[in-house]
Scaffold this motif. Structure first.
Motif: not given
Length: 319
Positions: A241, A244-246
């Motif tokens: 996760t 995916r965010q960074e």
């Protein structure tokens, strides 16, 4: 006359509690089953402090307060909390005259944060809310009911080898100028670390501050012909996760092996560990180009501890 009687009760209670504390100090603290209390983390007590209570409760549920208290439906409770299961060691101390609540807090804070420690929540003075909530609703220790402007609280996660400790530290000054410190420690295997402390935000914070972290819940199972890795699924989920965010981040998966084989065999095996972790991340949709793998064998012994193997996640410089 009624006021005089009212003021006498705390005095009687204080004398009774003092006698009980002295009895504990004279006989040595014991666990509920009568065994001697272990000293988790080997912490020193504040010099010349009086130990009011030291209690060991094996395999107990403990609630970590990760926020201040709010009243909901007539009941005071922490807005954010996490239940953990482990061996619990609690101690209550009265500091010698002349020392402040801040000094008592800093004394234990420095010991707790001297190694791999992470602060999960902290507050001080009036931002902690009413001291009565910490005394009555969280620690259940009457001596901790003090002045709101002289209180300090923190929760820490501490990793030592394959063991995780959670420390709840609170100090307060009462109206009679006496200062008390409460320290609760919870000990559990690292593989049982709760998912709350393995959130994407937590892992991101570690990578920003330290640049790396040891993948929690890692173990090697099988035989020499078919070694397989076991990893905390919550850790894999949180790391996937986070990546995916960074979207610009690239992290290296670095395997380590401290077996009795040759260095060449260690490096081959440790690379295999990292590759298996990579496959778990790829199954979560992470691109292979963002998670290069390396195997160092036993060339980095500093973080070995009691582990025979480990995988570290290392943030690489952005292109």
């Amino acid at each position: 006359m009624r006021l005089k009687c009212y003021r006498t009760l705390p005095f009687v209670l204080s004398m009774a509690l003092t006698g009980w504390a002295l009895l504990l100090a004279a006989t040595g603290a014991v666990a509920q089953n009568g065994t001697q209390v272990p000293e988790l983390l080997g912490l020193e007590d504040f010099p010349e402090a009086r130990v009011m209570m030291r209690e060991y409760r094996p395999d107990q549920t403990y609630v970590l307060a990760l926020s201040t208290f709010k009243k909901v439906g007539g009941t005071w409770s922490a807005e954010r909390e996490q239940r953990v299961q482990g061996n619990v060691l609690s101690r209550t101390l009265e500091l010698p005259s002349g020392f402040s609540a801040r000094e008592g807090f800093r004394f234990y804070e420095e010991q707790l944060t001297s190694g791999r420690a992470r602060e999960l929540f902290a507050c001080e003075e009036r931002e902690c809310g009413g001291s009565i909530n910490w005394a009555n609703n969280h620690f259940n220790v009457i001596q901790l009911y003090g002045l709101d402007q002289f209180q300090y609280y923190s929760v820490y996660e501490i990793v030592r080898d394959d063991t995780v400790y959670y420390a709840s530290l609170y100090s307060v000054r009462r109206g009679n100028r006496r200062v008390y410190v409460q320290l609760d420690l919870v000990q559990m295997p690292e593989v049982d670390r709760p998912a709350l402390t393995l959130s994407p935000a937590v892992l991101g914070e570690r990578l920003r501050e330290a640049g790396y972290f040891v993948l929690p819940g890692f173990d090697v199972v099988g035989s020499a012909q078919d070694w397989r890795v076991s990893v905390s699924e919550s850790a894999i989920d949180a790391l996937a996760t986070l990546l995916r965010q960074e979207s610009g981040w690239v992290v290296a998966l670095v395997g380590h092996d401290y077996g009795a084989d040759s260095l060449e065999a260690q490096q081959s095996q440790s690379l295999h560990y990292a590759e298996q972790v990579r496959e778990k991340l790829k199954a979560q949709g992470v691109s292979e180009q963002r998670i290069p793998v390396f195997g160092l064998g036993s060339l980095s012994p500093a973080g070995k501890g009691e582990r025979s193997a480990r995988v570290e996640v290392v943030r690489l410089p952005e292109r």
